[in-house]
Design an enzyme around this catalytic site. Sequence first.
Site, PDB file in Angstrom:
ATOM      1  N   ILE A  74     -44.368   8.103  11.092  1.00 23.60           N
ATOM      2  CA  ILE A  74     -45.562   8.652  10.433  1.00 23.60           C
ATOM      3  C   ILE A  74     -46.713   8.854  11.415  1.00 23.60           C
ATOM      4  O   ILE A  74     -47.825   9.167  11.002  1.00 23.60           O
ATOM      5  CB  ILE A  74     -46.035   7.774   9.251  1.00 23.60           C
ATOM      6  CG1 ILE A  74     -46.491   6.401   9.741  1.00 23.60           C
ATOM      7  CG2 ILE A  74     -44.953   7.675   8.176  1.00 23.60           C
ATOM      8  CD1 ILE A  74     -47.264   5.599   8.697  1.00 23.60           C
ATOM      9  N   SER A  75     -46.450   8.711  12.701  1.00 22.02           N
ATOM     10  CA  SER A  75     -47.519   8.812  13.696  1.00 22.02           C
ATOM     11  C   SER A  75     -47.786  10.259  14.102  1.00 22.02           C
ATOM     12  O   SER A  75     -46.878  10.957  14.576  1.00 22.02           O
ATOM     13  CB  SER A  75     -47.152   8.013  14.948  1.00 22.02           C
ATOM     14  OG  SER A  75     -48.005   8.364  16.028  1.00 22.02           O
ATOM     15  N   PRO A  76     -49.034  10.724  13.970  1.00 22.66           N
ATOM     16  CA  PRO A  76     -49.339  12.084  14.430  1.00 22.66           C
ATOM     17  C   PRO A  76     -49.204  12.228  15.936  1.00 22.66           C
ATOM     18  O   PRO A  76     -48.888  13.308  16.441  1.00 22.66           O
ATOM     19  CB  PRO A  76     -50.781  12.301  13.978  1.00 22.66           C
ATOM     20  CG  PRO A  76     -51.373  10.934  13.910  1.00 22.66           C
ATOM     21  CD  PRO A  76     -50.247  10.048  13.441  1.00 22.66           C
TER      22      PRO A  76
ATOM     23  N   CYS B 190     -46.976  10.650  17.835  1.00 17.53           N
ATOM     24  CA  CYS B 190     -45.555  10.839  18.119  1.00 17.53           C
ATOM     25  C   CYS B 190     -45.150  12.285  17.817  1.00 17.53           C
ATOM     26  O   CYS B 190     -44.379  12.893  18.567  1.00 17.53           O
ATOM     27  CB  CYS B 190     -44.711   9.870  17.298  1.00 17.53           C
ATOM     28  SG  CYS B 190     -44.848   8.142  17.814  1.00 17.53           S
TER      29      CYS B 190
END
Length: 198
Positions: free
Chosen positions: A11-13, A15
């Site tokens: 859910i990391s932007p 990443c």
Amino acid sequence: MAHIDYYLATISPWCYLAGNRLEEIAQRHGASVTYKPLDVLQLFDRTGGVRPANRHPSRMEYRGYELPRWASHLQMPINLKPAFWPVNMAPSSYAIISAQETGGDVGPLVQGFLRACWAEERDISDDQVIRDILGAAGFDPALADSGLFVGAETYGRNLEQAVEAGVFGVPFYIVRESGQRFWGQDRLDFLDRHLAGL
């Protein structure tokens, strides 16, 4: 041959904005990659970080500037307020772990989940979405239903290994042979230089 441990959260932007650059770097230098999805919120709790919901407004305001700057720079679409965020990271992480066990190319799968969240308005905790992304990346969609116990075990172990290795955010890249650590998609150029011996 160098080996890179890649700690990530689905859910990391940040990443998401890494795109496929890690895979290109690894291919260029003949390096291998182990993908280690983890619960980044628990990682923050364990290492002195602050969950986004609890951050000072000025930090979140700056995040709102920085994400579109990077997306524009990298020519990647991004929705700053995805319809399905935050969501449970575990199901998509288990799918990545199961896929990695098969020996396939996991990079496109990881990018598929991240793109689904940040550019396609899809719920990456939904079983059907997970199956669709697995299939699109060349994996058996049934992996969404298998290996849940092993996936859960590995998912928890990835968090413990991350804390032990000095990881405190994502994306985080560690070169096993040298112990060199690189935090953030904006440090990928430094990883590239390191692998080139510069």
